[in-house]
Design a protein around this motif. Structure first.
Motif, mmCIF file in Angstrom:
data_model
loop_
_atom_site.group_PDB
_atom_site.id
_atom_site.type_symbol
_atom_site.label_atom_id
_atom_site.label_comp_id
_atom_site.label_asym_id
_atom_site.label_seq_id
_atom_site.Cartn_x
_atom_site.Cartn_y
_atom_site.Cartn_z
ATOM 1 N N PRO A 173 0.814 -1.223 0.000
ATOM 2 C CA PRO A 173 0.000 0.000 0.000
ATOM 3 C C PRO A 173 0.848 1.274 0.000
ATOM 4 O O PRO A 173 2.022 1.278 0.389
ATOM 5 C CB PRO A 173 -0.755 -0.110 1.330
ATOM 6 C CG PRO A 173 0.236 -0.784 2.245
ATOM 7 C CD PRO A 173 1.011 -1.745 1.371
ATOM 8 N N HIS A 174 0.237 2.372 -0.460
ATOM 9 C CA HIS A 174 0.803 3.718 -0.370
ATOM 10 C C HIS A 174 -0.324 4.708 -0.138
ATOM 11 O O HIS A 174 -1.461 4.473 -0.565
ATOM 12 C CB HIS A 174 1.515 4.126 -1.676
ATOM 13 C CG HIS A 174 2.795 3.416 -1.948
ATOM 14 N ND1 HIS A 174 3.894 3.515 -1.126
ATOM 15 C CD2 HIS A 174 3.166 2.610 -2.979
ATOM 16 C CE1 HIS A 174 4.882 2.798 -1.634
ATOM 17 N NE2 HIS A 174 4.471 2.240 -2.755
ATOM 18 N N ARG A 175 0.015 5.842 0.464
ATOM 19 C CA ARG A 175 -0.937 6.953 0.513
ATOM 20 C C ARG A 175 -0.194 8.251 0.847
ATOM 21 O O ARG A 175 0.890 8.242 1.417
ATOM 22 C CB ARG A 175 -2.056 6.705 1.528
ATOM 23 C CG ARG A 175 -1.664 6.740 2.986
ATOM 24 C CD ARG A 175 -2.896 6.696 3.911
ATOM 25 N NE ARG A 175 -2.523 6.811 5.303
ATOM 26 C CZ ARG A 175 -2.318 5.797 6.128
ATOM 27 N NH1 ARG A 175 -2.450 4.555 5.675
ATOM 28 N NH2 ARG A 175 -1.985 6.005 7.389
ATOM 29 N N SER B 101 -5.692 9.032 -1.069
ATOM 30 C CA SER B 101 -6.260 8.406 0.126
ATOM 31 C C SER B 101 -5.837 6.961 0.296
ATOM 32 O O SER B 101 -6.055 6.369 1.356
ATOM 33 C CB SER B 101 -7.786 8.491 0.074
ATOM 34 O OG SER B 101 -8.284 7.821 -1.081
ATOM 35 N N GLY B 102 -5.246 6.377 -0.742
ATOM 36 C CA GLY B 102 -4.719 5.027 -0.601
ATOM 37 C C GLY B 102 -4.820 4.206 -1.875
ATOM 38 O O GLY B 102 -5.829 4.261 -2.581
ATOM 39 N N ILE B 103 -3.760 3.458 -2.172
ATOM 40 C CA ILE B 103 -3.719 2.567 -3.328
ATOM 41 C C ILE B 103 -2.785 1.417 -2.995
ATOM 42 O O ILE B 103 -1.890 1.557 -2.156
ATOM 43 C CB ILE B 103 -3.235 3.324 -4.588
ATOM 44 C CG1 ILE B 103 -3.487 2.517 -5.871
ATOM 45 C CG2 ILE B 103 -1.757 3.701 -4.464
ATOM 46 C CD1 ILE B 103 -3.215 3.306 -7.152
ATOM 47 N N PRO C 273 -7.186 8.201 -5.502
ATOM 48 C CA PRO C 273 -5.986 7.727 -6.187
ATOM 49 C C PRO C 273 -6.194 7.700 -7.699
ATOM 50 O O PRO C 273 -7.325 7.557 -8.187
ATOM 51 C CB PRO C 273 -5.784 6.323 -5.616
ATOM 52 C CG PRO C 273 -7.129 5.904 -5.126
ATOM 53 C CD PRO C 273 -7.808 7.158 -4.663
ATOM 54 N N GLU C 274 -5.083 7.807 -8.430
ATOM 55 C CA GLU C 274 -5.162 7.861 -9.888
ATOM 56 C C GLU C 274 -3.862 7.342 -10.483
ATOM 57 O O GLU C 274 -2.788 7.464 -9.876
ATOM 58 C CB GLU C 274 -5.405 9.296 -10.344
ATOM 59 C CG GLU C 274 -5.642 9.453 -11.836
ATOM 60 C CD GLU C 274 -5.867 10.904 -12.236
ATOM 61 O OE1 GLU C 274 -6.767 11.147 -13.040
ATOM 62 O OE2 GLU C 274 -5.127 11.778 -11.739
ATOM 63 N N ARG D 21 6.310 7.566 6.824
ATOM 64 C CA ARG D 21 6.219 6.381 7.659
ATOM 65 C C ARG D 21 6.199 5.170 6.720
ATOM 66 O O ARG D 21 5.135 4.721 6.293
ATOM 67 C CB ARG D 21 4.960 6.404 8.534
ATOM 68 C CG ARG D 21 4.920 7.533 9.544
ATOM 69 C CD ARG D 21 5.959 7.347 10.640
ATOM 70 N NE ARG D 21 5.838 8.372 11.677
ATOM 71 C CZ ARG D 21 6.448 9.534 11.659
ATOM 72 N NH1 ARG D 21 7.256 9.840 10.652
ATOM 73 N NH2 ARG D 21 6.299 10.403 12.643
ATOM 74 N N GLY D 22 7.386 4.690 6.345
ATOM 75 C CA GLY D 22 7.459 3.581 5.410
ATOM 76 C C GLY D 22 6.804 3.957 4.089
ATOM 77 O O GLY D 22 7.211 4.916 3.440
ATOM 78 N N PRO D 23 5.740 3.222 3.678
ATOM 79 C CA PRO D 23 5.106 3.488 2.383
ATOM 80 C C PRO D 23 4.088 4.632 2.407
ATOM 81 O O PRO D 23 3.425 4.876 1.403
ATOM 82 C CB PRO D 23 4.399 2.160 2.069
ATOM 83 C CG PRO D 23 4.027 1.632 3.421
ATOM 84 C CD PRO D 23 5.178 2.019 4.339
ATOM 85 N N PHE D 24 3.951 5.297 3.556
ATOM 86 C CA PHE D 24 2.966 6.380 3.693
ATOM 87 C C PHE D 24 3.682 7.714 3.962
ATOM 88 O O PHE D 24 4.715 7.750 4.613
ATOM 89 C CB PHE D 24 1.996 6.092 4.855
ATOM 90 C CG PHE D 24 1.359 4.733 4.791
ATOM 91 C CD1 PHE D 24 0.672 4.309 3.663
ATOM 92 C CD2 PHE D 24 1.468 3.849 5.860
ATOM 93 C CE1 PHE D 24 0.087 3.055 3.590
ATOM 94 C CE2 PHE D 24 0.901 2.599 5.808
ATOM 95 C CZ PHE D 24 0.198 2.180 4.665
ATOM 96 N N VAL D 25 3.089 8.787 3.442
ATOM 97 C CA VAL D 25 3.561 10.123 3.770
ATOM 98 C C VAL D 25 2.384 10.853 4.392
ATOM 99 O O VAL D 25 1.376 11.128 3.727
ATOM 100 C CB VAL D 25 4.081 10.876 2.531
ATOM 101 C CG1 VAL D 25 4.597 12.254 2.928
ATOM 102 C CG2 VAL D 25 5.201 10.075 1.872
ATOM 103 N N LEU D 26 2.482 11.150 5.671
ATOM 104 C CA LEU D 26 1.363 11.642 6.452
ATOM 105 C C LEU D 26 1.172 13.150 6.278
ATOM 106 O O LEU D 26 2.101 13.871 5.962
ATOM 107 C CB LEU D 26 1.577 11.309 7.924
ATOM 108 C CG LEU D 26 1.901 9.838 8.234
ATOM 109 C CD1 LEU D 26 2.115 9.658 9.729
ATOM 110 C CD2 LEU D 26 0.793 8.937 7.720
#
Length: 249
Positions: free
Chosen positions: A61-63, A100-102, A132-133, A244-249
């Motif tokens: 996942p990423h977001r 928002s997430g993919i 997401p797109e 935070r790993g695969p997420f950017v808050l």
């Protein structure tokens, strides 16, 4: 990793750092690294990845940011939770707005090794929850022009079908003699050595080297041995980058 600012311009280019991902993928990371332990607003990270046959990134996942993947050699298969499947070949580019997430996966095509460049670009706080797109473009869709002393392909910027939520420019530049890279006032950026050798503002520069620039200005790039660089710049958001790993808050 977390960083809110930048370490300032380096007086000379910085060597990239070898990163070994848990999925068996090796990368040469430009930033953040031990030598440049910061993000470069609006950019979260940048690296050149090398994927061997039978290796890759299983679904993950990423977001909260956007991803630009630009293929240098070989092909990479992408599949995501939007139902998109695409194989990007040499010179092709893929852009993912994670929003928002993919979830997606990345594997080498045709059981052959591949390598390319991946850039993460922060989304401004008020755009982090957008849908997401996914968008891609073939190499022949990217405008290429001969500039003074260089051949320049626009991966993101004027004439490219790839655009992002952040105003930015991403150039693939093959320098035959010398070339001046102009960064707009107020923007931040970096150049990264893809192949060959030369000079950046008079300092030796080669494959895997990075030169951060945080004060919009002109940078002189000279080839000594067929220097190829990517030159990337963008408008900072002026907001903390919290990865935070695969997420950017």
């Amino acid at each position: 990793m977390q960083s809110n600012g930048h370490a300032g311009d380096s007086s000379e280019p910085i060597a990239g750092q070898t990163i070994r991902h848990g999925t068996g993928v090796t990368a040469t990371r430009a930033f953040p690294t031990n030598a440049y332990p910061s993000n470069l607003d609006p950019f979260v990270l940048f690296e050149r990845f090398f994927i061997d046959p039978n290796e890759g990134f299983p679904t993950h996942p990423h977001r909260g940011f956007e991803i630009v993947s630009y293929m240098l050699e070989g092909g990479m298969e992408h599949a995501d939770s939007l139902g998109v499947s695409n194989t990007a070949a040499t010179g092709d580019v893929m852009r993912i707005t994670t929003g928002s997430g993919i979830e997606h996966s990345e594997f080498p095509a045709d059981d052959a090794a591949c390598n390319g460049l991946q850039l993460w670009i922060n989304l401004p706080r008020d755009r982090k929850a957008i849908d997401p797109e996914y968008v891609d473009a073939a190499a022949d869709e990217l405008p290429t022009a001969t500039d003074d002393g260089a051949t320049v392909t626009t991966v993101v910027g004027a004439g490219s079908p790839i655009d992002l939520e952040t105003p930015m420019e991403y150039l693939d530049v093959r320098v035959s003699e010398s070339w001046t890279w102009s960064i707009p006032d107020g923007w931040s950026g970096f150049c990264y050595g893809v192949a060959g050798s030369g000079l950046v503002d008079g300092d030796a520069f080669g494959e895997g080297d990075v030169r951060p620039v945080t004060d919009g200005r002109s940078v002189e790039i000279r080839s000594e041995d067929g220097l190829r660089v990517v030159a990337v710049s963008g408008q900072p958001h002026g907001e903390p980058i919290r990865q935070r790993g695969p997420f950017v808050l």
